[in-house]
Design a protein around this motif. Sequence first.
Motif, PDB file in Angstrom:
ATOM      1  N   ASN A 187       0.828  -1.204   0.000  1.00 44.83           N
ATOM      2  CA  ASN A 187       0.000   0.000   0.000  1.00 44.83           C
ATOM      3  C   ASN A 187       0.865   1.257   0.000  1.00 44.83           C
ATOM      4  O   ASN A 187       0.605   2.220  -0.738  1.00 44.83           O
ATOM      5  N   LEU A 188       1.903   1.259   0.828  1.00 44.97           N
ATOM      6  CA  LEU A 188       2.811   2.411   0.864  1.00 44.97           C
ATOM      7  C   LEU A 188       3.532   2.596  -0.464  1.00 44.97           C
ATOM      8  O   LEU A 188       3.717   3.727  -0.934  1.00 44.97           O
ATOM      9  N   SER A 189       3.944   1.500  -1.088  1.00 48.16           N
ATOM     10  CA  SER A 189       4.691   1.608  -2.339  1.00 48.16           C
ATOM     11  C   SER A 189       3.836   2.170  -3.465  1.00 48.16           C
ATOM     12  O   SER A 189       4.358   2.794  -4.385  1.00 48.16           O
ATOM     13  N   SER A 190       2.519   1.976  -3.402  1.00 52.12           N
ATOM     14  CA  SER A 190       1.640   2.506  -4.439  1.00 52.12           C
ATOM     15  C   SER A 190       1.430   4.010  -4.302  1.00 52.12           C
ATOM     16  O   SER A 190       0.937   4.661  -5.233  1.00 52.12           O
ATOM     17  N   GLU A 191       1.792   4.578  -3.145  1.00 53.45           N
ATOM     18  CA  GLU A 191       1.667   6.018  -2.905  1.00 53.45           C
ATOM     19  C   GLU A 191       2.731   6.400  -1.883  1.00 53.45           C
ATOM     20  O   GLU A 191       2.419   6.776  -0.769  1.00 53.45           O
ATOM     21  N   TRP A 192       3.990   6.298  -2.303  1.00 56.12           N
ATOM     22  CA  TRP A 192       5.086   6.475  -1.360  1.00 56.12           C
ATOM     23  C   TRP A 192       5.115   7.900  -0.833  1.00 56.12           C
ATOM     24  O   TRP A 192       5.081   8.863  -1.604  1.00 56.12           O
ATOM     25  N   PRO A 193       5.168   8.084   0.483  1.00 53.69           N
ATOM     26  CA  PRO A 193       5.204   9.445   1.044  1.00 53.69           C
ATOM     27  C   PRO A 193       6.431  10.210   0.552  1.00 53.69           C
ATOM     28  O   PRO A 193       7.533   9.657   0.478  1.00 53.69           O
ATOM     29  N   SER A 194       6.216  11.468   0.246  1.00 53.87           N
ATOM     30  CA  SER A 194       7.285  12.265  -0.359  1.00 53.87           C
ATOM     31  C   SER A 194       8.301  12.774   0.652  1.00 53.87           C
ATOM     32  O   SER A 194       9.320  13.334   0.255  1.00 53.87           O
ATOM     33  N   ASP A 195       8.037  12.585   1.948  1.00 55.40           N
ATOM     34  CA  ASP A 195       8.955  13.145   2.943  1.00 55.40           C
ATOM     35  C   ASP A 195      10.108  12.209   3.283  1.00 55.40           C
ATOM     36  O   ASP A 195      10.953  12.545   4.112  1.00 55.40           O
ATOM     37  N   ILE A 196      10.181  11.018   2.663  1.00 54.75           N
ATOM     38  CA  ILE A 196      11.329  10.132   2.853  1.00 54.75           C
ATOM     39  C   ILE A 196      11.785   9.633   1.479  1.00 54.75           C
ATOM     40  O   ILE A 196      10.982   9.519   0.554  1.00 54.75           O
ATOM     41  N   PRO A 197      13.083   9.348   1.344  1.00 53.90           N
ATOM     42  CA  PRO A 197      13.592   8.864   0.045  1.00 53.90           C
ATOM     43  C   PRO A 197      12.906   7.571  -0.368  1.00 53.90           C
ATOM     44  O   PRO A 197      12.573   6.726   0.467  1.00 53.90           O
ATOM     45  N   ARG A 198      12.719   7.423  -1.658  1.00 52.64           N
ATOM     46  CA  ARG A 198      12.029   6.250  -2.199  1.00 52.64           C
ATOM     47  C   ARG A 198      13.066   5.147  -2.467  1.00 52.64           C
ATOM     48  O   ARG A 198      13.904   5.287  -3.355  1.00 52.64           O
ATOM     49  N   PRO A 199      13.024   4.028  -1.716  1.00 53.95           N
ATOM     50  CA  PRO A 199      13.995   2.946  -1.932  1.00 53.95           C
ATOM     51  C   PRO A 199      13.814   2.303  -3.305  1.00 53.95           C
ATOM     52  O   PRO A 199      12.732   2.330  -3.891  1.00 53.95           O
ATOM     53  N   ALA A 200      14.881   1.685  -3.786  1.00 57.18           N
ATOM     54  CA  ALA A 200      14.847   1.056  -5.107  1.00 57.18           C
ATOM     55  C   ALA A 200      13.875  -0.124  -5.136  1.00 57.18           C
ATOM     56  O   ALA A 200      13.222  -0.380  -6.156  1.00 57.18           O
ATOM     57  N   PHE A 201      13.764  -0.850  -4.009  1.00 54.23           N
ATOM     58  CA  PHE A 201      12.891  -2.025  -4.017  1.00 54.23           C
ATOM     59  C   PHE A 201      11.415  -1.642  -4.170  1.00 54.23           C
ATOM     60  O   PHE A 201      10.605  -2.455  -4.609  1.00 54.23           O
ATOM     61  N   VAL A 202      11.072  -0.390  -3.827  1.00 52.31           N
ATOM     62  CA  VAL A 202       9.696   0.058  -3.990  1.00 52.31           C
ATOM     63  C   VAL A 202       9.332   0.136  -5.470  1.00 52.31           C
ATOM     64  O   VAL A 202       8.248  -0.275  -5.881  1.00 52.31           O
ATOM     65  N   ASP A 203      10.271   0.641  -6.281  1.00 53.56           N
ATOM     66  CA  ASP A 203      10.033   0.682  -7.719  1.00 53.56           C
ATOM     67  C   ASP A 203       9.898  -0.725  -8.287  1.00 53.56           C
ATOM     68  O   ASP A 203       9.050  -0.985  -9.146  1.00 53.56           O
ATOM     69  N   ALA A 204      10.739  -1.629  -7.809  1.00 56.31           N
ATOM     70  CA  ALA A 204      10.653  -3.013  -8.271  1.00 56.31           C
ATOM     71  C   ALA A 204       9.319  -3.645  -7.873  1.00 56.31           C
ATOM     72  O   ALA A 204       8.711  -4.394  -8.643  1.00 56.31           O
ATOM     73  N   LEU A 205       8.854  -3.312  -6.667  1.00 56.66           N
ATOM     74  CA  LEU A 205       7.570  -3.831  -6.200  1.00 56.66           C
ATOM     75  C   LEU A 205       6.416  -3.296  -7.045  1.00 56.66           C
ATOM     76  O   LEU A 205       5.487  -4.028  -7.379  1.00 56.66           O
ATOM     77  N   ASN A 206       6.505  -2.020  -7.415  1.00 58.15           N
ATOM     78  CA  ASN A 206       5.464  -1.436  -8.252  1.00 58.15           C
ATOM     79  C   ASN A 206       5.449  -2.044  -9.644  1.00 58.15           C
ATOM     80  O   ASN A 206       4.388  -2.205 -10.257  1.00 58.15           O
ATOM     81  N   GLU A 207       6.634  -2.363 -10.160  1.00 62.19           N
ATOM     82  CA  GLU A 207       6.696  -2.984 -11.475  1.00 62.19           C
ATOM     83  C   GLU A 207       6.148  -4.407 -11.443  1.00 62.19           C
ATOM     84  O   GLU A 207       5.495  -4.853 -12.387  1.00 62.19           O
ATOM     85  N   ALA A 208       6.417  -5.114 -10.341  1.00 64.76           N
ATOM     86  CA  ALA A 208       5.927  -6.492 -10.229  1.00 64.76           C
ATOM     87  C   ALA A 208       4.423  -6.540  -9.986  1.00 64.76           C
ATOM     88  O   ALA A 208       3.729  -7.421 -10.507  1.00 64.76           O
ATOM     89  N   LEU A 209       3.913  -5.593  -9.197  1.00 65.98           N
ATOM     90  CA  LEU A 209       2.482  -5.557  -8.864  1.00 65.98           C
ATOM     91  C   LEU A 209       1.945  -4.155  -9.132  1.00 65.98           C
ATOM     92  O   LEU A 209       1.679  -3.386  -8.209  1.00 65.98           O
ATOM     93  N   PRO A 210       1.787  -3.791 -10.404  1.00 65.27           N
ATOM     94  CA  PRO A 210       1.338  -2.427 -10.720  1.00 65.27           C
ATOM     95  C   PRO A 210      -0.107  -2.201 -10.301  1.00 65.27           C
ATOM     96  O   PRO A 210      -0.937  -3.116 -10.345  1.00 65.27           O
TER      97      PRO A 210
END
Length: 499
Positions: free
Chosen positions: A41-64
Amino acid sequence: MAFPLMKRYYDLWVARIRNLLRTAQGRPVALAVLLGLSLLNLSSEWPSDIPRPAFVDALNEALPDSFRSARQLLFDQYQRRFPRKPTAQPVTIVEIDEETLATVGQWPWPRNRLAGLIDAIAALKPLAIGLDIYMPEPDQTSPDKVAANLPKTAADLAAGLRELPSHEAILARSLRAAPTILGAAALDHDTFAASTDLRSAPILVHGTDPLDHVQRFEFVLASLPELQAAAHGQAMLSVSLEQGVVRHIPLILGLRDKLVPSLPMEMLRLATESSAIDVYADTAGVEAVGVADVQVPTQPGGDIWLHFASIRSTLNRYVSARDILQGTVDPERIRGKLVLVGLTGTGVTDMRTTALGELVPGIEIQAQVIETIVEGRFLRRPTWLKWAESAFIMTFGLLIIWYVPRTRSRFATFIRAVPKASTVLGVFLHLLNVVCCFFIFVRLGLLVDAAAIFIILSAVMGCFFTRTLLLVAEQSRTEAAQARAREEDKGHAGNAPGP
């Protein structure tokens, strides 16, 4: 052979799941589901006040679109149940509609004809005139262009035409004399007549430079430099589409290394005679965009969630350009208004689908943004709200994991006594969740994601219901086996020889 093999694998997986759910009364599985879905849920709308980890992008690509689609549909339903009702009408749309095209001529018009429309609008004293039109190429009907296509035998006629002002010069004179703003189309790829810069009013940044947070483009399809120099402002015409629906509207955008305004903000800047647009930002992104004494709270990307009004409630803002040209319009519909000029005729208009499910001209969306800012009625989904939702989900989820499996708790005793009560209670709690979130939307304009709360907590509860169902099924199979064994024992006893 395939069927027995599949059945064996199926039985093996069921046995593994059953063993997992038996471990510590199913709490580890439920905890894994809670943490996993919360991260998704967080990865689909990552809060802008913390850096976005690389695994979040990978998670979004795997489960868009894992939670995004459900969230968007929910927020659309909020608006459909409670659309905005306009309380002011600061905008008038002068539409180049089918009646105008039938009377004046097909589009595109010669630039001198468009100049005549601008002159007619300006005579009625509007605050500002915004053109949802861009003109990147010279007018081929201009006298000098016509002269270049004449045969050598018409040299005298060609010379006379070249002495006449070009249509660009006529339009530039009209743009200069009226409070006009030209629109430009944002592009992410190079095309013929595209450029990399725009003559726009300055944007003053208060705080951290937000250029990396806003929507950025590399190219723009803008009007000719002669026209840009004559107009009193330039603005980007851009909306954000999500699965073909307009929900977000950017108030500022990036053009390469420069911040540029949207049409609504530039209209307000010109109407208030301000020299610049103010942007307030920090390391998390844009906090607000302002002009004069008006500040609009935004998302970190410099955009807003637009609370749409039904097109049925805004039809009275439309004025046909034909009536303007013929002088039959009521002057009060233009005087002191922010006037947008755009195409609505069939085949030439840019139609968009709103969150209300309505198909409207693109110029209507720009008008609704201005209307929303003037009324001061904004929809907001600040970063802290996402953290609050996540904290609520984790707290309630952990409470479920701790309390529900307790066999001696009052809840467990009640459920054993009234099995259907769990379903009724679950439905009631989820309805309460939706009603509370909708109430917050109506009263405070906050977009609370009831969909994520429903999905994640339902999945956690489902772990324990699944465990119960498996135990019931296993108990039923055991009882059936015992019954068959008793029947067999009776059969053997009946067939035994007498003494």
